[in-house]
Enzyme design. Structure first.
Site, PDB file in Angstrom:
ATOM      1  N   HIS A  40       0.548  -1.289   0.025  1.00 52.46           N
ATOM      2  CA  HIS A  40       0.180   0.294  -0.002  1.00 52.46           C
ATOM      3  C   HIS A  40       0.732   1.566  -0.016  1.00 52.46           C
ATOM      4  O   HIS A  40       2.255   1.085   0.579  1.00 52.46           O
ATOM      5  CB  HIS A  40      -0.844  -0.174   1.491  1.00 52.46           C
ATOM      6  CG  HIS A  40      -1.037   0.970   1.768  1.00 52.46           C
ATOM      7  ND1 HIS A  40      -1.739   1.645   2.915  1.00 52.46           N
ATOM      8  CD2 HIS A  40      -2.520   2.106   1.346  1.00 52.46           C
ATOM      9  CE1 HIS A  40      -2.105   2.954   2.794  1.00 52.46           C
ATOM     10  NE2 HIS A  40      -2.985   3.156   1.568  1.00 52.46           N
ATOM     11  N   HIS A 119       1.830  10.920  -0.895  1.00 49.70           N
ATOM     12  CA  HIS A 119       1.126  10.498   0.145  1.00 49.70           C
ATOM     13  C   HIS A 119       1.949  12.023   0.948  1.00 49.70           C
ATOM     14  O   HIS A 119       2.835  11.620   1.769  1.00 49.70           O
ATOM     15  CB  HIS A 119       1.303   9.876   0.302  1.00 49.70           C
ATOM     16  CG  HIS A 119       0.667   9.103   1.059  1.00 49.70           C
ATOM     17  ND1 HIS A 119       1.463   7.938   2.747  1.00 49.70           N
ATOM     18  CD2 HIS A 119      -0.698   9.145   1.903  1.00 49.70           C
ATOM     19  CE1 HIS A 119       0.228   7.936   3.841  1.00 49.70           C
ATOM     20  NE2 HIS A 119      -1.103   8.174   2.682  1.00 49.70           N
TER      21      HIS A 119
END
Length: 325
Positions: A40, A119
Site C-alpha cells: 500500500h 502521500h
C-alpha cells in the site's frame, strides 16, 4: 498434494523468486484466485523532505495553511504519518511484493512533464525512474509477475495521461500483459508477459495494455479489530469477479494523531501486525464467497506479512479446477 509440497511450506520459498518456485499444481490457477502480497502506498520511502516541497493538494485546507505558516512544527508530523513503506521498490520486490499501489501526481507549478508519487508530500524520484527500476528487476526475475495499480491521479491533464501511458508502454514493452479473460502463470510465462497494469482513468478504455481499475477494499479504521470486523462484513457479500485488493492498512485521523503526538504511522502499524496477521492466516484465496485475492499492507518488509500471504496458496493445492473468472 505431492510429498515435495507437503514437506515445504510456501512461506519458505525464496521470496525474490517465489512465483517461479510455486508447485506446478498452481500454474494454471487464475492469478485473481491466488493470494498475492501487496504494498500500500508503495513509493513513500522517498518523500521530499525539502521544506520548499509543498504538501499535496489532497490534504485539508487547514493542514495546508498550517504547513505554510508553521512549517517547522507541522512538517515533522506530516512525514511521520505519510511514510507507509521504508524499503525501496527493489527491496520490496526482493521480499516478495507482487502488487504495488502507485499514486501519481504532477507537482503544482512544475513546468516540466515529470510525474511523481505522493502521500502527504511528493516524492523526490520520478515515476519513470521507478518504472525502469521495476523493469530492470523483472529482467533478472523472468518468471515473476507484478501488478501495478496506477490510481489517485493528481494534477494530470489528458496530455500528461497520454505521456504516462506512452512511458509505461515504452519501459515494459512486450512484458505488458494485454487485457484477457483468464490469466495464469503458465500463460504469462509462455507469452513472456510479466506486468499487469491497472489504470484508474478512462484512458484505460482505449488501450488494450491497460486493465481497468482493480477494486481496493479500504476499511478506513484506526484499530485492527474494527478493520477485521469491516472486512468480515464485506466478505459475506462475496468477492468481486476478477482481481481485487483487501487493504489491511490502518487509517489515522486527526483525532488519533493529536492524541498520540509521539507516535508515527509505523508505530501504529507494527503494534497491530500480530492481530492483523493472525486474521490473515485464517483467510483463503479462491473463487468462493469470502475468498481473498491481493492483500496489501504498510511496512510490508518488516514483519511476516509477505510469507504469511504467500502461504495461503497452500489452500488451493487440495482443490479441483477453479471456474474461469
Amino acid at each position: 498434494m505431492t510429498s515435495e509440497v507437503s514437506q515445504v511450506s510456501l512461506s519458505e520459498l525464496p521470496m525474490d523468486n517465489w512465483m517461479a518456485h510455486l508447485p506446478s499444481a498452481l500454474w494454471d490457477t487464475p492469478i485473481c484466485y491466488m493470494a498475492i502480497p501487496g504494498s500500500h502506498n508503495a513509493i513513500t520511502y522517498c518523500l521530499d523532505k525539502n521544506d520548499r516541497s509543498p504538501v499535496d493538494l489532497t490534504q485539508p485546507d487547514m493542514l495546508q495553511k498550517l504547513d505554510k505558516y508553521m512549517k517547522p512544527i507541522i512538517r515533522p508530523f506530516v512525514y511521520k504519518w505519510a511514510i507507509a513503506q521504508e524499503s525501496c521498490i527493489r527491496e520490496q520486490l526482493d521480499c516478495g511484493v507482487r502488487y504495488c499501489d502507485l499514486r501519481i501526481a504532477h507537482r503544482p507549478n512544475d513546468r516540466s512533464n515529470d510525474l511523481y508519487f505522493y502521500h502527504g508530500v511528493y516524492t523526490t524520484i520520478t515515476v519513470e525512474t521507478v518504472l525502469k527500476e521495476i523493469r530492470e528487476w523483472l529482467d533478472v526475475h523472468p518468471k515473476e509477475v507484478v501488478i501495478l495499480s496506477f490510481s489517485h491521479f493528481l494534477g494530470l491533464s489528458q496530455e500528461l495521461h497520454s505521456l504516462l501511458v506512452s512511458t509505461i508502454k515504452s519501459v515494459f514493452d512486450s512484458k505488458l500483459c494485454p487485457k484477457m479473460e483468464r490469466v495464469t502463470l503458465r500463460k504469462l510465462w509462455s507469452e513472456g508477459h510479466q506486468v499487469i497494469v491497472s489504470y484508474e482513468h478512462n484512458t484505460a478504455n482505449c488501450n488494450r495494455e491497460l486493465w481497468s481499475h482493480i477494486p481496493y477494499w479500504w476499511a478506513n479504521k484506526s484499530k485492527a479489530e474494527a478493520l477485521i470486523e469491516e472486512f468480515e462484513r464485506r466478505k459475506q457479500n462475496g468477492r468481486p469477479g476478477g482481481f481485487f485488493v483487501t487493504g489491511i492498512n490502518l487509517t489515522e485521523d486527526l483525532k488519533y494523531i493529536c492524541s498520540h503526538p509521539t507516535e508515527s504511522l509505523k508505530d501504529m502499524v507494527m503494534s497491530t501486525y500480530p492481530t492483523l496477521l493472525s486474521w490473515v492466516k485464517q483467510q483463503k484465496p479462491g473463487s468462493n464467497t469470502g475468498s481473498l485475492n491481493i492483500i496489501a499492507g504498510d511496512f510490508v518488509t518488516e514483519s511476516q506479512f509477505i510469507p504469511t500471504v504467500i502461504a495461503l496458496n497452500e489452500n488451493l493445492l487440495n482443490r479441483t479446477i477453479l471456474p474461469q473468472p
